[in-house]
Design an enzyme around this catalytic site. Sequence first.
Site, PDB file in Angstrom:
ATOM      1  N   CYS A  78       0.835  -1.202   0.000  1.00 34.90           N
ATOM      2  CA  CYS A  78       0.000   0.000   0.000  1.00 34.90           C
ATOM      3  C   CYS A  78       0.873   1.257   0.000  1.00 34.90           C
ATOM      4  CB  CYS A  78      -0.912  -0.008   1.227  1.00 34.90           C
ATOM      5  SG  CYS A  78      -2.019   1.406   1.300  1.00 34.90           S
ATOM      6  N   CYS A  82       0.151   5.185   6.765  1.00 36.02           N
ATOM      7  CA  CYS A  82      -0.474   4.966   8.076  1.00 36.02           C
ATOM      8  C   CYS A  82       0.575   4.371   9.018  1.00 36.02           C
ATOM      9  CB  CYS A  82      -1.664   4.021   7.955  1.00 36.02           C
ATOM     10  SG  CYS A  82      -2.877   4.527   6.713  1.00 36.02           S
ATOM     11  N   CYS A  85       0.509   0.641  10.379  1.00 37.46           N
ATOM     12  CA  CYS A  85       0.175  -0.462   9.473  1.00 37.46           C
ATOM     13  C   CYS A  85       1.398  -1.107   8.836  1.00 37.46           C
ATOM     14  CB  CYS A  85      -0.768   0.037   8.381  1.00 37.46           C
ATOM     15  SG  CYS A  85      -1.377  -1.295   7.321  1.00 37.46           S
ATOM     16  N   CYS A 122     -15.936 -10.295   6.252  1.00 37.65           N
ATOM     17  CA  CYS A 122     -15.324  -9.035   5.843  1.00 37.65           C
ATOM     18  C   CYS A 122     -14.073  -9.308   5.011  1.00 37.65           C
ATOM     19  CB  CYS A 122     -14.938  -8.217   7.074  1.00 37.65           C
ATOM     20  SG  CYS A 122     -16.285  -7.984   8.256  1.00 37.65           S
ATOM     21  N   CYS A 155     -18.972  -7.442   4.196  1.00 40.58           N
ATOM     22  CA  CYS A 155     -18.334  -6.147   4.416  1.00 40.58           C
ATOM     23  C   CYS A 155     -17.010  -6.126   3.661  1.00 40.58           C
ATOM     24  CB  CYS A 155     -18.092  -5.936   5.915  1.00 40.58           C
ATOM     25  SG  CYS A 155     -17.257  -4.386   6.339  1.00 40.58           S
ATOM     26  N   CYS A 215     -19.403   1.255   8.604  1.00 39.56           N
ATOM     27  CA  CYS A 215     -18.624   0.732   9.730  1.00 39.56           C
ATOM     28  C   CYS A 215     -17.423   1.648   9.885  1.00 39.56           C
ATOM     29  CB  CYS A 215     -18.202  -0.712   9.440  1.00 39.56           C
ATOM     30  SG  CYS A 215     -17.074  -1.414  10.662  1.00 39.56           S
ATOM     31  N   ARG A 287     -17.977  -2.731  18.072  1.00 45.42           N
ATOM     32  CA  ARG A 287     -17.204  -3.915  17.706  1.00 45.42           C
ATOM     33  C   ARG A 287     -15.854  -3.933  18.430  1.00 45.42           C
ATOM     34  NH1 ARG A 287     -18.942  -6.431  13.667  1.00 45.42           N
ATOM     35  NH2 ARG A 287     -19.770  -4.566  12.646  1.00 45.42           N
TER      36      ARG A 287
END
Length: 369
Positions: A78, A82, A85, A122, A155, A215, A287
């Site tokens: 990616c 972030c 991550c 998901c 999801c 979400c 969650r």
Amino acid sequence: MFFTPSFRSVPRLSRALATHTSTHTRTPVRKWQREEIQAIYDSPLLDLVFRAASVHRRNHDPRKIQLCTLMNIKTGGCTEDCSYCSQSSRYKTATKASRLIDIEPVLEAARKAKENGSTRFCMGAAWRDLAGRKSGFERILEMVRQVRGMGMEVCTTLGMLTPDQARQLKEAGLTAYNHNLDTSREFYPSVITTRSYEDRLDTIGAVRDAGISVCSGGILGLGENDKDRVGLIWEVSNLPEHPESFPVNALVPIPGTPLENNDRVPYHTLLRTISTARIVLPQTIIRLAAGRNTLAESEQAICFMAGANAVFTGEQMLTTPCSPWDEDKAMMERLGLEGMQSFEQPNVARKEGARLEATSEQTLGDAVP
């Protein structure tokens, strides 16, 4: 402490029936002032948990927990930065980049999840957005169609979306889209610089406008303070609609990322955040997400009592450990909890509308001799 409180049978029945009709209407949401939420968060902890538990029981069956399973369908590489991550191409971590996987392994994983009691499946792909990924997006749309055809909630989390992409996902049968705000607007630039807070809000808006359940939650332990945790809850509480679900993640520091040496978030901070979110977002699914596997069963039990009513369960989250199905089912049995059915949450059923009614009619038709 863990006795099941009285739960009126009539309201419980009416909610159950409402999950199978598109006539269910969402209660108007309250617009909170940030100072009000801060006062809730700062209240004495046991008072806060008691208040949250009371709100939870007025709006949800306290015995029900939604079991969700998460699968990484495209790992690493990616371009975002972030700082928590391991999938960012900017950091040297053990996570290796891979291509989008084929459809059949996803369906196999979804079938296994359903057999083990999960009712939401998901799928996550480590992308900034879907630009230039036409064939990959078509493959994901087919994944959504087929998993939805199993009767599961579906999801995805695929990065930023355009309104047209959100529409296509909705038409394929997507139930919910995860796009976390992560933290407060003020602290956010300390965590991510390649995607703005407004970018995230734009994607959430596209998802909501397409009729997909939102979400959106955050991560604790990024280096934020209590005001930032309150700021996150305030942001989602002032969206045009409260999100259908609010994931609360505890940072799992990963070697090679800028936050690899961050301390584990204190349990009382996690509990305060869950309790405050339950009070401010009374109809939202809260969650308990990443980091749950580090909590003792007694700590998880208090979180459930305070309003957490969904977990990730299975073999793995995206890049961090997950509590396995057998352990979770045994824990739920000890605590007197049971899993939600697919589309049992009223606000999810409301957005499913005609699609859910058509599925119900088909099921009834199949049962006629």
